[in-house]
Enzyme design. Structure first.
Site, PDB file in Angstrom:
ATOM      1  N   TYR A 135      77.290  78.555  62.731  1.00 26.39           N
ATOM      2  CA  TYR A 135      77.677  79.619  63.666  1.00 26.39           C
ATOM      3  C   TYR A 135      76.561  80.653  63.641  1.00 26.39           C
ATOM      4  O   TYR A 135      76.453  81.456  62.715  1.00 26.39           O
ATOM      5  CB  TYR A 135      78.999  80.221  63.202  1.00 26.39           C
ATOM      6  CG  TYR A 135      79.596  81.299  64.089  1.00 26.39           C
ATOM      7  CD1 TYR A 135      78.902  81.883  65.133  1.00 26.39           C
ATOM      8  CD2 TYR A 135      80.896  81.746  63.857  1.00 26.39           C
ATOM      9  CE1 TYR A 135      79.463  82.864  65.918  1.00 26.39           C
ATOM     10  CE2 TYR A 135      81.473  82.736  64.635  1.00 26.39           C
ATOM     11  CZ  TYR A 135      80.761  83.293  65.657  1.00 26.39           C
ATOM     12  OH  TYR A 135      81.329  84.269  66.427  1.00 26.39           O
ATOM     13  N   LYS A 163      76.161  76.400  66.846  1.00 29.25           N
ATOM     14  CA  LYS A 163      76.746  77.244  67.884  1.00 29.25           C
ATOM     15  C   LYS A 163      75.747  78.348  68.159  1.00 29.25           C
ATOM     16  O   LYS A 163      75.548  79.252  67.346  1.00 29.25           O
ATOM     17  CB  LYS A 163      78.090  77.829  67.445  1.00 29.25           C
ATOM     18  CG  LYS A 163      78.708  78.737  68.518  1.00 29.25           C
ATOM     19  CD  LYS A 163      79.896  79.516  67.980  1.00 29.25           C
ATOM     20  CE  LYS A 163      80.454  80.437  69.063  1.00 29.25           C
ATOM     21  NZ  LYS A 163      81.499  81.338  68.554  1.00 29.25           N
ATOM     22  N   VAL A 205      81.343  76.036  72.638  1.00 30.65           N
ATOM     23  CA  VAL A 205      82.402  76.705  71.876  1.00 30.65           C
ATOM     24  C   VAL A 205      82.844  77.885  72.716  1.00 30.65           C
ATOM     25  O   VAL A 205      82.123  78.871  72.857  1.00 30.65           O
ATOM     26  CB  VAL A 205      81.922  77.166  70.490  1.00 30.65           C
ATOM     27  CG1 VAL A 205      83.041  77.922  69.766  1.00 30.65           C
ATOM     28  CG2 VAL A 205      81.471  75.976  69.647  1.00 30.65           C
TER      29      VAL A 205
END
Length: 298
Positions: A135, A163, A205
């Protein structure tokens, strides 16, 4: 090696007005997402108020998600901790609870330098055999997992995806130039999905998919098919709402969208408070405008 593709909504954790978790509503929302064609589920993201939950509540959410997902799509869990010891322990526990992958935040309590960042992700990658999505959100967390850091992590087989949430869509191209197809690249902000897929991203996402899964999956599929003209028409309807995904109050805003679109509870856990006054009116107007335009479109 695991490869993830498609729309993976960052699922909101549904709460009762008193702040307790509404497991039934959370499961119903996950089932609704899968029924509308999403390719994966991510529970306990930042949008799922991960950092506000107690360990036993996180366990309950993962186990409940496992039951409703029932292996129809991959089930990932967000992993957000302060210390390496807690993060590696959580990785092992989440696997036991039923997670099939992890979306791993940087340390929540310390802005690691590049060497420390690489070691953080290596340690978590070695803690379990679950595939990992990094992330990368330097705007919120102050740590940027750059292409140079990703090169250091390229020999970790369980780290499979990123992401990408720097806010700079050029990063997609920079990662591909530096690393080829070593990592699956997921767009991490709703209002850059068409741009990101045009540059080579293969996943999303998404926050607003919680409210509009059918439409978000359609945007993704049109882009994947190369029909960017078709995608733009729907994207332009959705973009004012997608902009809400980039605000510090995205949890409240996206829960409000879910509430208005299909009646999900809007409640959040303090210190996040319900929207009031002009702000509530403004956000409601943006969402209701999208609802009306989608109704007209049929």
């Amino acid at each position: 090696m695991t490869h993830w593709r498609g729309v993976f909504p960052a699922v909101t954790t549904k709460l009762n007005q008193d702040g307790s978790i509404d497991i039934e509503a959370t499961q119903a929302s996950i089932d609704r997402l899968i029924a509308n064609g999403v390719s994966g589920i991510i529970v306990l993201p930042m949008l799922g108020e991960n950092a506000s939950l107690q360990p036993q509540e996180r366990e309950a959410v993962i186990r409940a998600a496992k039951d409703v997902v029932a292996r129809r799509v991959p089930l990932l869990s967000g992993l957000a901790e302060i210390s390496t010891a807690n993060a590696t322990a959580a990785a092992r526990k989440y696997q036991d609870f039923g997670a099939e992958g992890l979306m791993v935040f940087p340390s929540l309590g310390y802005k690691t330098d590049p060497r420390e960042t690489a070691e953080w992700y290596k340690a978590i990658a070695n803690a379990s055999d679950l595939p990992i999505m990094i992330y990368n959100n330097p705007i919120a967390y102050g740590v940027d997992v750059t292409p140079a850091i990703l090169k250091v992590l390229a020999d970790c087989p369980t780290i499979v995806a990123v992401k990408e949430e720097t806010g700079d869509v050029r990063r997609v191209t920079d990662m591909i130039i530096e690393l080829g197809d070593r990592f699956d690249i997921f767009c991490g902000v709703d209002d850059q999905i068409v741009e990101s897929m045009a540059l080579g991203a293969t996943g999303w996402v998404s926050g607003m998919t919680n409210a509009w899964p059918k439409q978000c999956v359609r945007i993704f599929n049109l882009c994947a098919a190369g029909d960017f003209a078709g995608a733009r028409d729907l994207y332009r309807i959705m973009t004012p709402s997608f902009h809400l995904d980039t605000h510090v109050k995205l949890v409240q805003y996206i829960k409000m969208a879910e509430h208005l679109v299909y009646g999900a509870p809007e409640w959040t856990r303090a210190p996040r408070l319900p929207l009031v006054g002009e702000e509530r009116a403004r956000v409601t107007a943006i969402i209701e405008a999208a609802i009306e335009k989608l109704r007209q479109q049929g």
